[in-house]
Design an enzyme around this catalytic site. Structure first.
Site, PDB file in Angstrom:
ATOM      1  N   HIS A  72       0.662  -0.752   0.045  1.00 28.93           N
ATOM      2  CA  HIS A  72      -0.004   0.332   0.548  1.00 28.93           C
ATOM      3  C   HIS A  72       1.157   0.975  -0.004  1.00 28.93           C
ATOM      4  O   HIS A  72       1.611   1.806   1.024  1.00 28.93           O
ATOM      5  CB  HIS A  72      -0.720   0.056   0.880  1.00 28.93           C
ATOM      6  CG  HIS A  72      -2.139  -0.773   0.620  1.00 28.93           C
ATOM      7  ND1 HIS A  72      -3.128  -0.584   1.978  1.00 28.93           N
ATOM      8  CD2 HIS A  72      -2.608  -2.220   0.865  1.00 28.93           C
ATOM      9  CE1 HIS A  72      -4.199  -1.537   0.925  1.00 28.93           C
ATOM     10  NE2 HIS A  72      -4.139  -2.488   1.070  1.00 28.93           N
ATOM     11  N   TYR A 200      -9.707   5.173   6.897  1.00 31.17           N
ATOM     12  CA  TYR A 200      -9.627   6.174   8.236  1.00 31.17           C
ATOM     13  C   TYR A 200     -11.028   6.849   8.562  1.00 31.17           C
ATOM     14  O   TYR A 200     -11.113   7.910   7.476  1.00 31.17           O
ATOM     15  CB  TYR A 200      -8.479   6.352   9.171  1.00 31.17           C
ATOM     16  CG  TYR A 200      -7.678   5.528   9.370  1.00 31.17           C
ATOM     17  CD1 TYR A 200      -7.295   5.054  10.293  1.00 31.17           C
ATOM     18  CD2 TYR A 200      -6.208   5.301   8.628  1.00 31.17           C
ATOM     19  CE1 TYR A 200      -6.534   3.546  10.830  1.00 31.17           C
ATOM     20  CE2 TYR A 200      -5.284   4.060   8.499  1.00 31.17           C
ATOM     21  CZ  TYR A 200      -5.495   3.569   9.705  1.00 31.17           C
ATOM     22  OH  TYR A 200      -4.525   2.520  10.080  1.00 31.17           O
ATOM     23  N   PRO A 292      -4.921   0.547  18.742  1.00 34.42           N
ATOM     24  CA  PRO A 292      -4.450   0.712  17.537  1.00 34.42           C
ATOM     25  C   PRO A 292      -4.398   1.150  16.428  1.00 34.42           C
ATOM     26  O   PRO A 292      -4.438   1.496  15.012  1.00 34.42           O
ATOM     27  CB  PRO A 292      -5.576  -0.264  16.923  1.00 34.42           C
ATOM     28  CG  PRO A 292      -6.963  -0.175  17.796  1.00 34.42           C
ATOM     29  CD  PRO A 292      -6.150   0.705  19.205  1.00 34.42           C
ATOM     30  N   LYS A 296       0.339   0.940  15.221  1.00 34.21           N
ATOM     31  CA  LYS A 296       1.809   0.440  15.253  1.00 34.21           C
ATOM     32  C   LYS A 296       2.333  -0.295  17.005  1.00 34.21           C
ATOM     33  O   LYS A 296       3.292  -0.575  16.981  1.00 34.21           O
ATOM     34  CB  LYS A 296       1.848   1.621  16.104  1.00 34.21           C
ATOM     35  CG  LYS A 296       1.865   3.263  15.341  1.00 34.21           C
ATOM     36  CD  LYS A 296       3.027   3.084  14.012  1.00 34.21           C
ATOM     37  CE  LYS A 296       3.184   3.845  13.297  1.00 34.21           C
ATOM     38  NZ  LYS A 296       3.126   3.248  11.565  1.00 34.21           N
ATOM     39  N   TYR A 384       3.546   6.916   9.443  1.00 35.38           N
ATOM     40  CA  TYR A 384       2.522   6.100   9.248  1.00 35.38           C
ATOM     41  C   TYR A 384       3.893   4.838   8.839  1.00 35.38           C
ATOM     42  O   TYR A 384       3.052   3.389   8.643  1.00 35.38           O
ATOM     43  CB  TYR A 384       1.443   6.587   8.838  1.00 35.38           C
ATOM     44  CG  TYR A 384       0.483   5.332   8.625  1.00 35.38           C
ATOM     45  CD1 TYR A 384      -0.887   5.092   8.904  1.00 35.38           C
ATOM     46  CD2 TYR A 384       0.459   3.929   7.253  1.00 35.38           C
ATOM     47  CE1 TYR A 384      -1.518   4.317   9.240  1.00 35.38           C
ATOM     48  CE2 TYR A 384      -0.645   3.327   7.466  1.00 35.38           C
ATOM     49  CZ  TYR A 384      -1.090   3.241   8.010  1.00 35.38           C
ATOM     50  OH  TYR A 384      -2.147   2.038   8.081  1.00 35.38           O
TER      51      TYR A 384
HETATM   52  P1  RFL Z   1       1.198 -10.165  22.361  1.00 38.45           P
HETATM   53  O1  RFL Z   1       0.860 -11.278  20.710  1.00 38.45           O
HETATM   54  O2  RFL Z   1       0.111 -10.561  22.853  1.00 38.45           O
HETATM   55  O3  RFL Z   1       2.181 -12.365  22.725  1.00 38.45           O
HETATM   56  C1  RFL Z   1       2.372 -12.644  23.405  1.00 38.45           C
HETATM   57  C2  RFL Z   1       2.342 -13.324  23.840  1.00 38.45           C
HETATM   58  O4  RFL Z   1       3.184 -14.055  24.976  1.00 38.45           O
HETATM   59  C3  RFL Z   1       1.927 -15.316  25.718  1.00 38.45           C
HETATM   60  N1  RFL Z   1       1.943 -14.902  27.384  1.00 38.45           N
HETATM   61  C4  RFL Z   1       3.125 -15.713  28.304  1.00 38.45           C
HETATM   62  N2  RFL Z   1       3.581 -17.071  27.660  1.00 38.45           N
HETATM   63  C5  RFL Z   1       4.365 -17.874  28.435  1.00 38.45           C
HETATM   64  N3  RFL Z   1       3.826 -17.181  29.958  1.00 38.45           N
HETATM   65  C6  RFL Z   1       2.922 -16.169  30.012  1.00 38.45           C
HETATM   66  N4  RFL Z   1       3.139 -16.056  31.661  1.00 38.45           N
HETATM   67  C7  RFL Z   1       2.641 -15.372  29.867  1.00 38.45           C
HETATM   68  N5  RFL Z   1       1.811 -14.538  29.322  1.00 38.45           N
HETATM   69  C8  RFL Z   1       1.301 -14.045  28.340  1.00 38.45           C
HETATM   70  C9  RFL Z   1       0.788 -15.027  25.317  1.00 38.45           C
HETATM   71  O5  RFL Z   1      -0.260 -16.291  25.511  1.00 38.45           O
HETATM   72  C10 RFL Z   1       0.866 -14.890  23.789  1.00 38.45           C
HETATM   73  O6  RFL Z   1       1.031 -15.517  22.582  1.00 38.45           O
HETATM   74  O7  RFL Z   1       2.636  -9.630  22.456  1.00 38.45           O
HETATM   75  P2  RFL Z   1       4.373  -9.306  21.129  1.00 38.45           P
HETATM   76  O8  RFL Z   1       4.386 -10.932  20.939  1.00 38.45           O
HETATM   77  O9  RFL Z   1       4.439  -8.073  21.979  1.00 38.45           O
HETATM   78  O10 RFL Z   1       2.760  -8.667  19.949  1.00 38.45           O
HETATM   79  C11 RFL Z   1       2.909  -7.353  19.960  1.00 38.45           C
HETATM   80  C12 RFL Z   1       1.496  -7.767  19.132  1.00 38.45           C
HETATM   81  O11 RFL Z   1       0.192  -8.577  19.212  1.00 38.45           O
HETATM   82  C13 RFL Z   1       0.099  -6.396  19.392  1.00 38.45           C
HETATM   83  O12 RFL Z   1       1.057  -5.379  19.336  1.00 38.45           O
HETATM   84  C14 RFL Z   1      -0.486  -5.852  17.844  1.00 38.45           C
HETATM   85  O13 RFL Z   1      -1.373  -7.193  17.737  1.00 38.45           O
HETATM   86  C15 RFL Z   1      -1.558  -4.428  18.320  1.00 38.45           C
HETATM   87  N6  RFL Z   1      -2.124  -4.364  17.163  1.00 38.45           N
HETATM   88  C16 RFL Z   1      -1.879  -4.217  16.128  1.00 38.45           C
HETATM   89  N7  RFL Z   1      -0.615  -3.753  15.843  1.00 38.45           N
HETATM   90  C17 RFL Z   1       0.042  -3.061  14.422  1.00 38.45           C
HETATM   91  O14 RFL Z   1       1.287  -3.233  14.450  1.00 38.45           O
HETATM   92  N8  RFL Z   1      -0.687  -2.865  13.353  1.00 38.45           N
HETATM   93  C18 RFL Z   1      -1.986  -3.013  13.285  1.00 38.45           C
HETATM   94  O15 RFL Z   1      -2.617  -2.962  12.815  1.00 38.45           O
HETATM   95  C19 RFL Z   1      -2.712  -3.595  14.449  1.00 38.45           C
HETATM   96  N9  RFL Z   1      -4.010  -4.268  14.622  1.00 38.45           N
HETATM   97  C20 RFL Z   1      -3.926  -4.277  16.880  1.00 38.45           C
HETATM   98  C21 RFL Z   1      -4.774  -3.799  16.286  1.00 38.45           C
HETATM   99  C22 RFL Z   1      -4.260  -4.868  18.890  1.00 38.45           C
HETATM  100  C23 RFL Z   1      -5.703  -5.246  18.694  1.00 38.45           C
HETATM  101  N10 RFL Z   1      -6.227  -5.493  19.547  1.00 38.45           N
HETATM  102  C24 RFL Z   1      -6.663  -6.731  19.424  1.00 38.45           C
HETATM  103  C25 RFL Z   1      -5.679  -5.540  20.729  1.00 38.45           C
HETATM  104  C26 RFL Z   1      -5.977  -4.439  15.917  1.00 38.45           C
HETATM  105  C27 RFL Z   1      -6.024  -4.837  17.424  1.00 38.45           C
HETATM  106  C28 RFL Z   1      -7.611  -4.923  17.057  1.00 38.45           C
HETATM  107  C1  PHB Z   2      -6.111  -4.312  10.179  1.00 40.93           C
HETATM  108  O1  PHB Z   2      -6.711  -4.393   9.823  1.00 40.93           O
HETATM  109  O2  PHB Z   2      -6.734  -4.693  11.601  1.00 40.93           O
HETATM  110  C2  PHB Z   2      -5.783  -2.564  11.054  1.00 40.93           C
HETATM  111  C3  PHB Z   2      -5.541  -1.894  10.180  1.00 40.93           C
HETATM  112  C4  PHB Z   2      -5.187  -0.344  10.498  1.00 40.93           C
HETATM  113  C5  PHB Z   2      -4.619   0.170  11.574  1.00 40.93           C
HETATM  114  C6  PHB Z   2      -5.556  -0.453  13.050  1.00 40.93           C
HETATM  115  C7  PHB Z   2      -5.948  -2.306  12.554  1.00 40.93           C
HETATM  116  O3  PHB Z   2      -5.003   1.111  12.140  1.00 40.93           O
END
Ligand code: RFL
Ligand code: PHB
Length: 389
Positions: A72, A200, A292, A296, A384
């Protein structure tokens, strides 16, 4: 048991770090609290910055991402019934890649299987011991049996609810937090995306985001009450509300269908300092959370992985701890800039409960400034696509 680096948490941060360290000849063991199926069932991020794409390449886990991800080079911002585009390549030399976190994680697990590296799933009672000594170890319970792994370092990649951050004594830790008074209700549906770039949308009814995973898989979000429950929303109610929050021309071409996932995510900004205590290093959501808006979270986790990987590689290859000593300050310098962008973009796009008419006018003025000013768009685009490491 003994290994060089114990990685607590088998999410994207932990797995990517493990893969990069393997390439550098450093042995790791990953401890994950959930099952592999559970980790792969989470629907989260969708947009990868150049830095993360580069790390996946460096780790040798880029084949499917390159074949199936969508480049993109811009995004749309809608408000007041209209929208404008920010062109990333006009202002930067970078693009982003739309490729789901679920797929990133799946690819990393497959790569970990290929190298035969050890991952313990469904571990309980993980305790990081003696992290402030030269001989840390991690104790845990697996299948009802107590285990212990001695190691040189512990990488705390266990997300916001993990144990790693809390291992750092409270009098050493300083936490900064802002909880937003709204959440995101997201759905995934097997329908073609309404647009080929993300939209957005700021509206009087609240924020909306049109995103995607592939040509027949759409991801949409609408701002909801922080206390709302996804079960309160039928698919029909979701689509009706989404249509009201995006420009009419976009709403008219929206293809709807049954949701295959529906969930609510809270919005939070959070940073803990320092990100290192002795031989324990925090990485990703374990140390910081962003709302989100702007995508980031995963990308900031990736920049931590980069700095930690470089520090560990330097330590093992050259016996030089300079990179590890600089880790916390270096990672935090970038984290705070990303926190700022996510906070700014969230405040710009959401309708806060009780928002005054003045605050609304400020949002509209800032959106008009962004629409009309190449310099403001350059600043947006730089953030971004991802600040340099
Ligand atoms: P995670 O993914 O939470 O993984 C941590 C892992 O540790 C495990 N855990 C344990 N394991 C052993 N012992 C324990 N005591 C433990 N406690 C926990 C958990 O089960 C898990 O498997 O953290 P990590 O690896 O640092 O990754 C971070 C990302 O997952 C997070 O920042 C992103 O998902 C945030 N996020 C987005 N980030 C982006 O860069 N671009 C996006 O488009 C974006 N969209 C989003 C998002 C997060 C969302 N939610 C649900 C919060 C959209 C959403 C809706
Ligand atoms: C997504 O596709 O899950 C998504 C994309 C952009 C964002 C957050 C989430 O800023």
């Amino acid at each position: 048991m003994r290994t060089q680096v114990v990685i607590v948490g088998g999410g994207p941060s932990g797995l990517l770090l493990g893969q990069l360290l393997h390439k550098a000849g450093i042995e790791t063991v990953v401890l994950e609290r959930k099952s592999r199926a559970y980790v792969l069932g989470r629907i989260r991020a969708g947009v990868l910055e150049r830095g993360l794409v580069g790390l996946m390449r460096e780790a040798g886990v880029d084949a499917r991402m390159t074949a199936e991800g969508y480049v993109h080079d811009g995004t749309l911002i809608a408000y007041d019934g209209d929208m404008f585009r920010v062109d990333f390549t006009k202002h930067t030399d970078a693009t982003v890649l739309v490729y789901g976190q679920t797929e990133v994680t799946r690819d990393l697990y497959a790569a970990r299987d290929d190298i035969g590296a050890k991952t313990h799933f469904e571990v309980e009672n993980v305790v990081i011991e003696d992290a402030d000594s030269d001989h840390p170890f991690v104790a845990f319970r697996e299948g009802g049996v107590d285990q212990r792994i001695d190691c040189d370092f512990v990488a705390g990649c266990d997300g916001f609810h993990g144990v790693s951050r809390k291992t750092i004594p409270a009098d050493v830790r300083r936490e900064y937090e802002k909880v937003y008074p709204f959440g995101w209700l997201g759905i995934l549906s097997e329908t073609p995306p309404v647009n080929d770039e993300l939209i957005y949308a700021n509206s009087d009814r609240g924020f909306a985001l049109c995103s995607m995973r592939n040509a027949n898989l759409s991801r949409y979000y609408i701002q909801c009450d922080a206390s709302d429950n996804a079960d309160n929303w039928s698919d029909e109610a979701f689509w009706t509300e989404l249509r009201k929050r995006i420009p009419a021309s976009v709403a008219d071409s929206l293809v709807t269908g049954p949701s295959i996932e529906k969930s609510i995510a809270p919005l939070r900004s959070f940073v803990t300092e320092p990100m290192r205590w002795g031989r324990l290093f925090l990485c990703g959501d374990a140390a910081h959370i962003v709302p989100p808006t702007g995508a980031k979270g995963l990308n900031t986790a990736a920049s931590d992985v980069h700095y930690l990987y470089q520090g560990l590689r330097q330590f093992y290859a050259e016996g030089d701890a300079a990179g590890l000593d600089a880790y916390s300050a270096q990672a935090l310098a970038r984290v705070w800039k990303t926190e700022r962008f996510s906070w700014w973009f969230s405040n710009l796009m959401h309708h806060a409960p009780g928002q005054s008419d003045f605050d609304k006018k400020m949002q509209l003025a800032e959106l008009a400034f962004l629409r009309d000013s190449p310099e403001a768009q350059a600043s947006f685009a730089l953030n971004y696509v991802g600040l340099p490491y």
